[in-house]
Design a protein around this motif. Structure first.
Motif, PDB file in Angstrom:
ATOM      1  N   ILE A   1     -42.118   5.462  -4.657  1.00 33.10           N
ATOM      2  CA  ILE A   1     -41.632   6.350  -5.713  1.00 33.10           C
ATOM      3  C   ILE A   1     -40.182   6.803  -5.498  1.00 33.10           C
ATOM      4  O   ILE A   1     -39.325   6.530  -6.326  1.00 33.10           O
ATOM      5  CB  ILE A   1     -42.559   7.587  -5.843  1.00 33.10           C
TER       6      ILE A   1
ATOM      7  N   PHE B   1     -40.958  11.976 -12.016  1.00 31.55           N
ATOM      8  CA  PHE B   1     -40.996  13.447 -12.084  1.00 31.55           C
ATOM      9  C   PHE B   1     -40.048  13.960 -13.162  1.00 31.55           C
ATOM     10  O   PHE B   1     -38.845  13.682 -13.120  1.00 31.55           O
ATOM     11  CB  PHE B   1     -40.612  14.030 -10.719  1.00 31.55           C
TER      12      PHE B   1
ATOM     13  N   ILE C   1     -46.758  16.298 -12.177  1.00 36.03           N
ATOM     14  CA  ILE C   1     -47.046  15.169 -13.072  1.00 36.03           C
ATOM     15  C   ILE C   1     -48.308  15.562 -13.839  1.00 36.03           C
ATOM     16  O   ILE C   1     -49.410  15.532 -13.280  1.00 36.03           O
ATOM     17  CB  ILE C   1     -47.257  13.841 -12.317  1.00 36.03           C
TER      18      ILE C   1
ATOM     19  N   ASP D   1     -52.037  12.488  -3.184  1.00 34.99           N
ATOM     20  CA  ASP D   1     -51.429  11.180  -2.885  1.00 34.99           C
ATOM     21  C   ASP D   1     -51.635  10.922  -1.395  1.00 34.99           C
ATOM     22  O   ASP D   1     -50.689  10.891  -0.613  1.00 34.99           O
ATOM     23  CB  ASP D   1     -49.940  11.235  -3.256  1.00 34.99           C
TER      24      ASP D   1
ATOM     25  N   LYS E   1     -52.282   8.675   0.836  1.00 32.88           N
ATOM     26  CA  LYS E   1     -52.171   7.411   1.548  1.00 32.88           C
ATOM     27  C   LYS E   1     -51.936   7.672   3.026  1.00 32.88           C
ATOM     28  O   LYS E   1     -51.308   8.668   3.395  1.00 32.88           O
ATOM     29  CB  LYS E   1     -50.971   6.629   0.998  1.00 32.88           C
TER      30      LYS E   1
ATOM     31  N   ASN F   1     -49.814   6.394   4.819  1.00 29.01           N
ATOM     32  CA  ASN F   1     -48.386   6.523   5.133  1.00 29.01           C
ATOM     33  C   ASN F   1     -47.788   7.824   4.610  1.00 29.01           C
ATOM     34  O   ASN F   1     -46.576   8.003   4.609  1.00 29.01           O
ATOM     35  CB  ASN F   1     -47.583   5.294   4.691  1.00 29.01           C
ATOM     36  N   ASN F   2     -48.650   8.749   4.212  1.00 25.90           N
ATOM     37  CA  ASN F   2     -48.184  10.101   3.891  1.00 25.90           C
ATOM     38  C   ASN F   2     -48.680  11.102   4.931  1.00 25.90           C
ATOM     39  O   ASN F   2     -48.797  12.301   4.666  1.00 25.90           O
ATOM     40  CB  ASN F   2     -48.630  10.507   2.479  1.00 25.90           C
TER      41      ASN F   2
ATOM     42  N   ASP G   1     -44.867  13.922   1.976  1.00 25.07           N
ATOM     43  CA  ASP G   1     -44.888  13.519   0.561  1.00 25.07           C
ATOM     44  C   ASP G   1     -45.638  14.558  -0.298  1.00 25.07           C
ATOM     45  O   ASP G   1     -46.701  14.268  -0.864  1.00 25.07           O
ATOM     46  CB  ASP G   1     -45.514  12.119   0.412  1.00 25.07           C
TER      47      ASP G   1
ATOM     48  N   THR H   1     -46.729  15.795  -5.133  1.00 21.98           N
ATOM     49  CA  THR H   1     -47.845  15.892  -6.091  1.00 21.98           C
ATOM     50  C   THR H   1     -48.857  16.963  -5.675  1.00 21.98           C
ATOM     51  O   THR H   1     -50.003  16.915  -6.111  1.00 21.98           O
ATOM     52  CB  THR H   1     -48.557  14.537  -6.227  1.00 21.98           C
TER      53      THR H   1
ATOM     54  N   ASP I   1     -58.427   8.826  -2.596  1.00 26.94           N
ATOM     55  CA  ASP I   1     -57.198   8.057  -2.465  1.00 26.94           C
ATOM     56  C   ASP I   1     -57.002   7.586  -1.022  1.00 26.94           C
ATOM     57  O   ASP I   1     -56.459   6.512  -0.782  1.00 26.94           O
ATOM     58  CB  ASP I   1     -55.997   8.865  -2.957  1.00 26.94           C
TER      59      ASP I   1
ATOM     60  N   ARG J   1     -53.255   2.014 -13.174  1.00 31.19           N
ATOM     61  CA  ARG J   1     -51.844   2.431 -13.216  1.00 31.19           C
ATOM     62  C   ARG J   1     -50.924   1.257 -12.878  1.00 31.19           C
ATOM     63  O   ARG J   1     -49.867   1.094 -13.493  1.00 31.19           O
ATOM     64  CB  ARG J   1     -51.605   3.581 -12.236  1.00 31.19           C
ATOM     65  N   PHE J   2     -51.313   0.435 -11.893  1.00 28.69           N
ATOM     66  CA  PHE J   2     -50.489  -0.742 -11.560  1.00 28.69           C
ATOM     67  C   PHE J   2     -50.450  -1.697 -12.751  1.00 28.69           C
ATOM     68  O   PHE J   2     -49.404  -2.241 -13.104  1.00 28.69           O
ATOM     69  CB  PHE J   2     -51.053  -1.475 -10.338  1.00 28.69           C
TER      70      PHE J   2
ATOM     71  N   TYR K   1     -42.160   2.250 -13.231  1.00 27.93           N
ATOM     72  CA  TYR K   1     -42.594   3.408 -12.436  1.00 27.93           C
ATOM     73  C   TYR K   1     -42.640   3.104 -10.931  1.00 27.93           C
ATOM     74  O   TYR K   1     -41.965   3.757 -10.150  1.00 27.93           O
ATOM     75  CB  TYR K   1     -43.972   3.876 -12.932  1.00 27.93           C
ATOM     76  N   PHE K   2     -43.453   2.135 -10.524  1.00 26.30           N
ATOM     77  CA  PHE K   2     -43.590   1.821  -9.091  1.00 26.30           C
ATOM     78  C   PHE K   2     -42.471   0.865  -8.673  1.00 26.30           C
ATOM     79  O   PHE K   2     -42.096  -0.033  -9.437  1.00 26.30           O
ATOM     80  CB  PHE K   2     -44.939   1.131  -8.824  1.00 26.30           C
TER      81      PHE K   2
END
Ligand code: ADP
Ligand code: GN1
Ligand code: MG
Length: 354
Positions: free
Chosen positions: A25, A49, A144, A206, A208, A210-211, A226, A229, A241, A303-304, A314-315
């Protein structure tokens, strides 16, 4: 070097500023100064955003609230102010920038290397929710709107399919059928939320792997990152998620779909870390967790696919079919969850009876 670097109160003079990390993002940079100190500079995504001042108010409030609950500087993110004392900078092009202290001696994983790594992320996200239990949720901006409102994601998908600006819809008939066949069940969490059957909590939304940052030496969870959100939401969103991303046997953009499965042992590991760390979850919330996994995966695939139809606005994508590869991957994972549904529910029931 990005000019925005010079707007912030850094210790030392910046000597480098390089693109960093694997987020989809924001545009993230690692800044090194001659102090020596390291920082994370981010240009926030205006596609994602639409109220960045509101988002930054959330981040400031949440980080300050968390910092008051710990003495460990690595236990939460710290914003670095601008030379004018603000928490973000808006440049002449209208882009928004912010800086965080770099979380030193840490690891940020794209995939768990051991079950213990995943367990630690479960503790981190569960604790995050618990630490924010008394946070005044009504003061948070909805950064969002309808972020995890899956029926609303379907409406956006319908619009993208209709507009079809790149003529891509004709090539993804199977994926469209997959999504449409699940439209009704996709509303399960939103319906429970609207009926008031599930409590609203301050959630990360969110989650993930990696967050979350782990200590490089002990591999214990340090902090959740992150925070863009953080909003009122359901425990099932954060649970779901995390499972979507971290309990899959393959990366989110693995093309070989035979490699994409739900790893039930990792799922169990996450349940065992997350449920106690959240503090008390209601029975209805516990029942909703498997739905969170299934619907966050379906929603993310949707969403993808929507972004693929929209023309990848977006991504971040590394190649033209990237969003389609990701969507197919998520749908394969949904299918596997459907097959493992009985076990997914049983594992949560076992955690409750402990
Ligand atoms: P995005 O919204 O694009 O995912 P993130 O805030 O998650 O942006 O940042 C992207 C990546 O940058 C993270 O996955 C992590 O690897 C790294 N990162 C972000 N903040 C920090 C930090 N304070 N310290 C160290 N690494 C960080
Ligand atoms: C984005 O920002 P990042 O890369 O951590 C997205 C998530 C998706 C995820 C899919 C604000 O997460 O909702 O689940 O990509 N974040 C936003 O990988 O849309
Ligand atoms: Mg991220």
């Amino acid at each position: 070097m990005e000019r925005a670097v010079f707007s912030f109160q850094l210790e030392g003079e910046p000597v480098s500023c390089e693109r960093y990390g694997m987020g989809h993002i924001n545009r993230t940079y690692l800044v090194v100064t001659d102090a020596p100190r390291r920082y994370i500079l981010q240009r926030l995504s205006r596609a994602a955003f639409h109220d960045i001042p509101g988002l930054m108010e959330n981040v400031r409030a949440v980080t300050e609230y968390l910092a008051r609950q710990t003495d460990d500087p690595r236990a939460c993110l710290h914003l670095v102010p601008t030379r004018d004392g603000a928490y973000y900078e808006r440049d002449e092009e209208g882009e928004y920038w912010r800086v965080y202290d770099f979380v030193e001696d840490s690891l940020c994983l794209q995939t768990p290397e051991t079950a213990e790594d995943f367990y630690q992320s479960a503790v981190a996200f569960g604790s995050f929710q618990r630490l924010l239990r008394a946070f005044p949720a009504e003061t948070l901006h909805e950064t969002i709107p309808d972020f995890h409102n899956t029926p609303d994601r379907y409406r956006k998908f319908d619009a993208a399919r209709k507009a079809d600006p790149l003529g891509r819809a004709a090539g993804v008939g199977q994926e469209i059928d997959f999504v449409l066949a699940r439209r009704e069940e996709a509303g399960t969490l939103q319906r429970l939320r609207e009926e008031g059957a599930l409590p609203l909590r301050v959630t990360h939304n969110d989650t993930k792997l990696n967050n979350v940052m782990l200590d490089a030496k002990t591999r214990r969870a340090l902090c959740v990152i992150d925070l863009d959100t953080v909003m009122p939401g359901l425990a099932a969103y954060d649970f779901g998620d995390s499972i979507r991303f971290g309990a899959s046997t393959a990366a989110e953009d693995e093309r070989d779909l035979d490699r994409v499965r739900l790893d039930l042992e990792l799922y169990r590991t996450f349940v065992n870390g997350f449920v106690p760390a959240c503090g008390s979850l209601t029975d209805a919330e516990l029942d909703s967790l498997p739905w969170g996994a299934r619907l966050m995966t379906l929603e993310c695939g949707l969403r993808f696919l929507t972004d693929y139809l929209d023309g990848d606005t977006y991504f971040s994508v590394a190649f033209p079919e990237h969003n389609l590869v990701r969507a197919r991957n998520q749908f394969r994972l949904v299918r596997d969850m459907e097959e493992k549904w009985g076990s997914m529910r049983e594992i949560v029931r076992d955690a409750r009876s402990r």
